[in-house]
Design a protein around this motif. Structure first.
Motif, PDB file in Angstrom:
ATOM      1  N   TYR A 194     -18.258 -64.252 -22.441  1.00 26.30           N
ATOM      2  CA  TYR A 194     -16.851 -64.531 -22.750  1.00 26.30           C
ATOM      3  C   TYR A 194     -16.074 -63.231 -22.684  1.00 26.30           C
ATOM      4  CZ  TYR A 194     -17.281 -62.810 -27.645  1.00 26.30           C
ATOM      5  OH  TYR A 194     -17.461 -62.053 -28.780  1.00 26.30           O
ATOM      6  N   THR A 195     -14.789 -63.333 -22.483  1.00 26.25           N
ATOM      7  CA  THR A 195     -13.956 -62.141 -22.317  1.00 26.25           C
ATOM      8  C   THR A 195     -13.082 -61.880 -23.541  1.00 26.25           C
ATOM      9  OG1 THR A 195     -12.255 -61.062 -20.980  1.00 26.25           O
ATOM     10  CG2 THR A 195     -12.182 -63.472 -21.085  1.00 26.25           C
ATOM     11  N   THR A 196     -13.001 -60.608 -23.898  1.00 21.92           N
ATOM     12  CA  THR A 196     -12.097 -60.147 -24.957  1.00 21.92           C
ATOM     13  C   THR A 196     -10.932 -59.360 -24.367  1.00 21.92           C
ATOM     14  OG1 THR A 196     -13.995 -59.998 -26.448  1.00 21.92           O
ATOM     15  CG2 THR A 196     -12.040 -58.872 -27.162  1.00 21.92           C
ATOM     16  N   SER A 197     -10.880 -59.249 -23.059  1.00 19.37           N
ATOM     17  CA  SER A 197      -9.942 -58.339 -22.408  1.00 19.37           C
ATOM     18  C   SER A 197      -8.541 -58.903 -22.227  1.00 19.37           C
ATOM     19  CB  SER A 197     -10.493 -57.926 -21.039  1.00 19.37           C
ATOM     20  OG  SER A 197     -11.716 -57.255 -21.165  1.00 19.37           O
ATOM     21  N   CYS A 198      -8.351 -60.190 -22.477  1.00 16.42           N
ATOM     22  CA  CYS A 198      -7.057 -60.813 -22.157  1.00 16.42           C
ATOM     23  C   CYS A 198      -6.056 -60.802 -23.298  1.00 16.42           C
ATOM     24  CB  CYS A 198      -7.274 -62.268 -21.720  1.00 16.42           C
ATOM     25  SG  CYS A 198      -8.202 -62.445 -20.196  1.00 16.42           S
ATOM     26  N   ALA A 199      -6.495 -60.644 -24.535  1.00 24.76           N
ATOM     27  CA  ALA A 199      -5.594 -60.947 -25.651  1.00 24.76           C
ATOM     28  C   ALA A 199      -5.730 -59.982 -26.818  1.00 24.76           C
ATOM     29  CB  ALA A 199      -5.837 -62.382 -26.127  1.00 24.76           C
ATOM     30  N   TRP A 200      -5.669 -58.679 -26.516  1.00 24.53           N
ATOM     31  CA  TRP A 200      -5.612 -57.691 -27.588  1.00 24.53           C
ATOM     32  C   TRP A 200      -4.233 -57.724 -28.247  1.00 24.53           C
ATOM     33  CZ3 TRP A 200      -9.840 -54.743 -28.929  1.00 24.53           C
ATOM     34  CH2 TRP A 200     -10.891 -54.694 -28.016  1.00 24.53           C
ATOM     35  N   LEU A 201      -4.177 -57.275 -29.485  1.00 25.15           N
ATOM     36  CA  LEU A 201      -2.881 -57.141 -30.142  1.00 25.15           C
ATOM     37  C   LEU A 201      -2.033 -56.121 -29.387  1.00 25.15           C
ATOM     38  CD1 LEU A 201      -3.831 -57.044 -33.944  1.00 25.15           C
ATOM     39  CD2 LEU A 201      -2.853 -58.950 -32.669  1.00 25.15           C
ATOM     40  N   GLY A 202      -0.752 -56.377 -29.327  1.00 25.67           N
ATOM     41  CA  GLY A 202       0.164 -55.447 -28.673  1.00 25.67           C
ATOM     42  C   GLY A 202       0.452 -55.781 -27.226  1.00 25.67           C
ATOM     43  N   TYR A 203      -0.267 -56.713 -26.631  1.00 27.70           N
ATOM     44  CA  TYR A 203       0.022 -57.113 -25.267  1.00 27.70           C
ATOM     45  C   TYR A 203       1.275 -57.993 -25.238  1.00 27.70           C
ATOM     46  CZ  TYR A 203      -4.528 -55.573 -23.396  1.00 27.70           C
ATOM     47  OH  TYR A 203      -5.610 -54.827 -22.989  1.00 27.70           O
ATOM     48  N   SER A 204       2.114 -57.778 -24.254  1.00 21.84           N
ATOM     49  CA  SER A 204       3.294 -58.615 -24.086  1.00 21.84           C
ATOM     50  C   SER A 204       2.886 -60.008 -23.606  1.00 21.84           C
ATOM     51  CB  SER A 204       4.249 -57.989 -23.067  1.00 21.84           C
ATOM     52  OG  SER A 204       3.656 -58.012 -21.765  1.00 21.84           O
ATOM     53  N   ASP A 205       3.798 -60.969 -23.765  1.00 28.43           N
ATOM     54  CA  ASP A 205       3.509 -62.323 -23.293  1.00 28.43           C
ATOM     55  C   ASP A 205       3.246 -62.329 -21.796  1.00 28.43           C
ATOM     56  OD1 ASP A 205       3.908 -63.098 -25.854  1.00 28.43           O
ATOM     57  OD2 ASP A 205       5.691 -64.334 -25.475  1.00 28.43           O
ATOM     58  N   GLN A 206       4.010 -61.552 -21.061  1.00 30.19           N
ATOM     59  CA  GLN A 206       3.824 -61.478 -19.610  1.00 30.19           C
ATOM     60  C   GLN A 206       2.426 -60.958 -19.272  1.00 30.19           C
ATOM     61  OE1 GLN A 206       6.733 -59.077 -17.589  1.00 30.19           O
ATOM     62  NE2 GLN A 206       5.830 -59.403 -15.562  1.00 30.19           N
ATOM     63  N   GLN A 207       1.985 -59.943 -20.017  1.00 28.73           N
ATOM     64  CA  GLN A 207       0.660 -59.387 -19.778  1.00 28.73           C
ATOM     65  C   GLN A 207      -0.437 -60.394 -20.144  1.00 28.73           C
ATOM     66  OE1 GLN A 207       0.017 -55.654 -21.772  1.00 28.73           O
ATOM     67  NE2 GLN A 207      -1.725 -55.102 -20.490  1.00 28.73           N
ATOM     68  N   LEU A 208      -0.233 -61.095 -21.267  1.00 31.98           N
ATOM     69  CA  LEU A 208      -1.195 -62.123 -21.658  1.00 31.98           C
ATOM     70  C   LEU A 208      -1.337 -63.186 -20.574  1.00 31.98           C
ATOM     71  CD1 LEU A 208      -0.235 -62.736 -25.409  1.00 31.98           C
ATOM     72  CD2 LEU A 208      -2.280 -61.595 -24.565  1.00 31.98           C
ATOM     73  N   LYS A 209      -0.211 -63.659 -20.073  1.00 34.23           N
ATOM     74  CA  LYS A 209      -0.226 -64.703 -19.048  1.00 34.23           C
ATOM     75  C   LYS A 209      -0.918 -64.228 -17.783  1.00 34.23           C
ATOM     76  CE  LYS A 209       4.036 -67.031 -20.568  1.00 34.23           C
ATOM     77  NZ  LYS A 209       5.436 -67.352 -20.204  1.00 34.23           N
TER      78      LYS A 209
END
Length: 444
Positions: A194-209
């Motif tokens: 599984y990946t932890t790389s997509c949703a760290w705190l501080g990421y913008s919504d655009q970056q998350l998407k």
């Protein structure tokens, strides 16, 4: 770097020289709730034989304090230098106890904290050396061992009320059935990640998407989200992630020890709508009964509790399992006493029918723990139900044998050793405090 030269007559097989290196890799990690400014680092150990073969080991840290771990490794040098590899592995349980039961240094633990991190780094190097000597990757070395030899590597002291040596042997013998087929399956298909790389705190919504979109295209179906800084923002971000990955993919949440017990129950209940499989480290990693209370409260919501990356030792894992305080065991290859102690935890988890989903992601943790989870499936659990191994896509470029991910699965390493060895160029550049990379940053 310091070199330790034993008396010539003491050299049998292992350690005509020994060095310790603390590597500050200066990777400024995306923020987690309790680790807001980490510098991903490692205490790096090299064992060298009089025949020129070397073994590599490490333990992961977050920057400041790594030099303390190195001091602990230095303090243990006299227990290792001058021994032969044959002598060590012939009585690996005894050697493990030698390192963890020194009459004076034991007071600094026992079997926890900085002294245990140093023990892990040293033992990781020994296991790497043994695997290299046998010409096998570590997971294959373990898979090819007889159940009797595996059991002889484990210190059962303090856990016999839950798992005796005889029970461990019985579990391993029983798992021999179908072992070769499972090994072939892993070589062909790999172990689920599984990946932890997509949703760290501080990421913008655009970056998350964007990160979720890219991960989905890459075959990822299991995603972990960091939570705990702000409830309203967590609800919004988790809804966004769930919308991006769809209802059928797996979502987990991780608070990195952020809350008190009642706060954890309330906070996670507010996130139940996104259907997380687990909440990871909801409170103090030492609070076994607190985790039990959280587990009981969240069970009706279908949310499990996962923890273990900062669990001190096999004794704490024993109590977590006895108390029903976790539904997912997260072993760590550098927090526990290397392979030896992780073997004990894998077997206890199997006895309690609790899936193991290892922690990884720091310096070398993915490289190391892939070996342990492959062994667990092939020789212990024989199950992939609710099982997966964490993956974070950074720092692998520093390793001689970096992990290989294919279709969101760990592909078994084929190069001999424990995959600990770092590139000489990385060692030279990042060694603290004289490496070139450190000259770019002020000392903290």
């Amino acid at each position: 770097m310091r070199w330790y030269e034993p008396h010539e007559e003491e050299v049998k097989f292992l350690c005509c020289c020994f060095c310790e290196e603390a590597l500050g890799l200066l990777f400024l990690s995306p923020s987690a709730p309790q680790h807001t400014d980490p510098d991903y680092s490692a205490a790096y150990v090299v064992l060298e034989t009089d025949g020129g073969l070397r073994g590599f080991g490490l333990t992961f840290t977050l920057g400041k304090g790594t030099e303390i771990v190195v001091c602990a490794v230095q303090a243990m040098t006299g227990l290792v230098v001058g021994k032969s590899l044959e002598e060590i592995v012939r009585d690996f349980r005894g050697f493990y106890r030698l390192l963890t039961s020194d009459g004076q240094m034991r007071w600094l633990g026992p079997e926890k904290g900085v002294i245990h991190l140093a023990t892990a780094a040293l033992l990781n190097a020994v296991w790497d050396l043994w695997a290299r000597m046998e010409g096998k990757p570590l997971w294959k070395l373990l898979v090819d061992m007889s159940p009797e030899r595996l059991v002889s590597c484990i210190d059962f002291r303090y856990i016999t009320d839950v798992l005796t040596e005889e029970e461990a042997l019985e579990l391993l013998v029983k798992a021999q059935e179908g072992k070769r087929q499972r090994e072939e399956e892993m070589l062909r298909e790999g172990y689920p990640a599984y990946t932890t790389s997509c949703a760290w705190l501080g990421y913008s919504d655009q970056q998350l998407k964007q990160l979720c979109t890219d991960a989905l295209k890459g075959g990822w179906t299991k995603f972990k989200v960091k939570v705990g800084a702000d409830l309203d923002d967590d609800v919004r971000r988790c809804r966004l992630i769930r919308q991006m990955i769809g209802p059928d993919n797996t979502l987990m949440i991780d608070a990195n020890q952020r809350w008190d017990v009642s706060e954890a129950i309330s906070w996670v209940s507010n996130l139940a709508e996104v259907k997380p499989l687990w909440i990871e480290e909801p409170t103090s990693p030492d609070d076994i009964l607190g985790h039990a209370a959280i587990s009981k409260a969240l069970a009706p919501l279908g949310i499990g509790v996962a923890t273990g990356e900062q669990c001190h030792n096999r004794v704490m894992f024993k109590q977590f399992l006895q108390a029903g305080a976790l539904q997912f065991v997260q072993i760590d290859s550098c927090r526990l006493g290397s392979v030896n102690e992780n073997l004990a935890v894998l077997l206890m988890a199997h006895k309690f029918r609790v899936p193991v989903c290892p922690h990884a992601g720091g310096v070398g943790l993915c490289e190391l723990v892939q070996h342990l989870i492959l062994f667990d499936y092939i020789c212990v659990s024989a199950s992939l139900s609710n099982r997966m191994c964490e993956y974070v896509d950074h720092l692998h470029e520093h390793f001689v044998c970096p992990v290989v991910i294919h279709n969101a699965r760990y592909m078994p390493p084929k190069i001999p050793g424990y995959s600990c060895e770092m590139l000489e160029s990385s060692v030279k550049k990042h060694q603290y405090p004289d490496g070139d990379a450190w000259k770019l940053y002020p000392k903290k």
